[in-house]
Design an enzyme around this catalytic site. Structure first.
Site, PDB file in Angstrom:
ATOM      1  N   ASP A   1      41.756  42.457  41.191  1.00 51.55           N
ATOM      2  CA  ASP A   1      41.598  41.140  41.780  1.00 51.55           C
ATOM      3  C   ASP A   1      40.127  40.930  42.098  1.00 51.55           C
ATOM      4  O   ASP A   1      39.430  41.879  42.482  1.00 51.55           O
ATOM      5  CB  ASP A   1      42.439  41.048  43.058  1.00 51.55           C
ATOM      6  CG  ASP A   1      42.185  39.756  43.816  1.00 51.55           C
ATOM      7  OD1 ASP A   1      42.401  38.696  43.222  1.00 51.55           O
ATOM      8  OD2 ASP A   1      41.752  39.823  44.963  1.00 51.55           O
ATOM      9  N   LYS A   2      39.653  39.715  41.920  1.00 57.97           N
ATOM     10  CA  LYS A   2      38.231  39.429  42.160  1.00 57.97           C
ATOM     11  C   LYS A   2      37.952  39.090  43.610  1.00 57.97           C
ATOM     12  O   LYS A   2      37.091  39.694  44.255  1.00 57.97           O
ATOM     13  CB  LYS A   2      37.770  38.281  41.259  1.00 57.97           C
ATOM     14  CG  LYS A   2      36.320  37.833  41.517  1.00 57.97           C
ATOM     15  CD  LYS A   2      35.935  36.696  40.598  1.00 57.97           C
ATOM     16  CE  LYS A   2      36.630  35.402  40.949  1.00 57.97           C
ATOM     17  NZ  LYS A   2      36.161  34.817  42.241  1.00 57.97           N
TER      18      LYS A   2
END
Length: 562
Positions: free
Chosen positions: A333-334
């Site tokens: 996930d960013k």
């Protein structure tokens, strides 16, 4: 504590029925004695964990690898043959290897336990009419909890009340946009988890607003607890190194057995003594075992572990060090992982001029630079005083008014309370001295996925009109709108240029759309800002019609420095 039928699907029944089924007064909450009884019945409000092995089992597990078992067998054979020096040397290597792995795992477990104690969450609860703060692990079904912006939800709960309540549920549903909650909603039993807007769930965060809720599930019975239960039920997979060492151990066993058999048969065929032939064959097999292999592997992993520790990585199992080294692709996930989860406005378009904004994160400090030649990151810039640019100030005023987020300075530095996108707009406004907040709100149209806009009708008594610099009489109201550029432009009939409202021509629409695309090409999240005078009756007609376009904001979640 078996949940009643109405508690099984609390999103499908009125909140009053949920309170009745849980035998709780929705005004005063549970009595302390009843809360203690329920806590003894259902246990602590904690996610399920796999039972921890005893210390002796954890120690003995260090000696289960096929190569280690082969070495232990070699030590036994060496002792039987009278080779006590070899036997003791092999045993010393095996024991030291096991102790090194055991103590490393114990140290990692203690560090994780310390981190959990430091991060122990709390909850604001009403019991017997008294408001108190307790450890979240002490919550029980039926507890009445209070929620505010910035809170982490401590248990699954059915909303009783909510004012402009929105929850960030990305950790549970993967949806990055905060979900608007409605305590009065009644939903079908089959409603998907992400659409249960009258519920809040463990592990999510309150992005905006306030509310009160009745706890319907704790611990393993929560939605997050069910996921955790599935994870703990999975058997751990061996690491690539463990699989290769196990394969090597099996190969060595086969080779040694074959070697013993061949030498035994050949020596007997040559007329050797049976006992001497057996002793020779076994001695050669023991010599073929690589006694130093486990020690070399463990020491190499320990050295790699120390390098990871210096980079603030916590490794629970020693073989995981090699697993990390085998990774070729990372899917992550960013937001909040690779990035700081601190949206920051870096571009502003207002009055036909493009501005860059310096500063990162929630701290409201930075400069405004006008792009004088070129566009985007490559354009030449010159510092300006934002107070001298009325169009820019009005755009930031809209960003501050059409906003429920706030930014505060505490012991841990600057923190944002509310939606990160709105917080970024609030910080940009604060950099010019504009205090964020909706002011005296008359009407609000919350953001939804169809309109893709949010509007607030606000009256600021005795404020200054940033469009002209004249003091307002406090009697008027203004519609402040922000949203997706294409949707806002559709609703605009005019544009603010140099403090004057002028018609929005098709040519200007095309230019604004092009500038929106240029910002988006720089990986910026773009929002448009617009307004209009609400007139004497703020609730009459379509509030988002015939707007005046003011500007665009481009923001980005900056990457972490590390």
């Amino acid at each position: 504590m078996t949940p009643p039928a109405s508690q099984t699907h609390p999103h499908a029944v009125p909140a009053a029925d949920v309170a009745a089924s849980l035998a709780v007064d929705p005004e005063r909450g549970l009595a302390p004695g009843e809360a203690s009884r329920r806590a003894a019945e259902v246990g602590p409000n904690e996610l399920p964990r796999a039972p921890r092995e005893s210390i002796w089992l954890r120690f003995l597990r260090q000696f289960t690898a096929p190569v280690v078992l082969l070495l232990l067998a070699a030590a036994v054979v060496s002792a039987a043959l009278g080779e006590w020096t070899d036997a003791l040397a092999i045993l010393a290597i095996v024991i030291l290897n096991g102790l090194l792995g055991f103590f490393q795992e114990e140290r990692a477990e203690r560090a994780l336990a310390a981190l959990e104690r430091l991060a122990a969450p709390t909850a604001r609860v009403v019991r017997d009419g008294n408001r108190e703060t307790i450890a979240a692990r002490d919550l029980v079904p039926g507890d009445l909890i209070e929620l505010d912006a910035g809170d982490r939800v401590p248990a699954d709960a059915r909303l009783l009340t909510g004012f402009e309540l929105r929850a960030q549920e990305a950790s549970l549903t993967g949806e990055s946009t905060p979900v608007a909650k409605d305590s009065a909603a009644l939903l079908p039993e089959q409603t998907a988890l992400g659409d249960r807007r009258n519920m809040v769930f463990t592990g999510t965060e309150i992005a905006a607003g306030t509310g009160a809720a009745i706890v319907t599930a704790t611990g393993a019975e929560t939605e997050l607890g069910r996921i955790a239960g599935l994870l703990t039920a999975q058997r751990p997979e061996p690491t690539p190194l463990q699989r290769r060492l196990a394969g090597l151990g099996r190969t060595l066993i086969i080779v040694c057995l074959v070697l013993v058999a061949v030498i035994f048969v050949l020596q007997l065929w040559r007329g050797g003594d049976l006992l001497e032939v057996f002793m020779l064959s076994v001695s050669l097999a023991v010599a073929a075992v690589p006694e130093g292999l486990p020690a070399v592997v463990t020491i190499s992993l320990a050295l790699g572990l120390q390098r990871l520790v210096r980079r603030h990585a916590l490794i629970r199992k020693l073989p995981s060090v090699e697993t990390l080294g085998s990774v070729t692709v990372i899917c992550t996930d960013k937001t909040g992982t690779l990035t700081r989860n601190e949206m920051t406005v870096t571009r502003l378009l207002a009055g036909g001029a493009l501005y860059r904004v310096t500063g990162v994160g929630w701290e409201p400090s930075g400069e405004f630079l006008e792009v004088t030649d070129g566009e985007g990151v490559d354009g030449q810039t010159a510092p300006i005083d934002p107070q001298s640019r009325p169009d820019l100030m009005w755009a930031l005023t809209i960003a501050a008014r059409c906003n429920h987020a706030s930014v505060q300075h505490g012991d841990a530095g600057w923190v944002a309370i509310g939606d990160p996108t709105e917080a970024a707009l609030a910080v940009a406004a604060m950099k010019t001295g504009i205090e964020p907040g909706p002011g005296d709100v008359l009407v609000e149209l919350p953001f939804d996925s169809e309109r893709k806009t949010m509007s607030i009708v606000s009256r600021d008594h005795g404020s200054t009109d940033e469009r002209s610099g004249d003091a307002s009489d406090g009697g008027g109201a203004t519609v402040f709108t922000k949203g997706a550029p294409e949707m806002v432009l559709e609703r605009c009939v005019a544009e603010l240029l140099d403090g004057e409202v002028v018609p929005l021509t098709p040519e200007r629409r095309a230019e604004i759309a092009e500038q929106n695309g240029a910002m988006a090409a720089e990986a910026l999240r773009v929002l448009a800002l617009a307004y209009r005078d609400a007139g004497p009756d703020a609730e009459a007609g379509d509030l988002e019609a015939e707007l005046v376009f003011v500007g665009l904001t481009g923001m980005i979640d900056p990457p972490r420095e590390e």
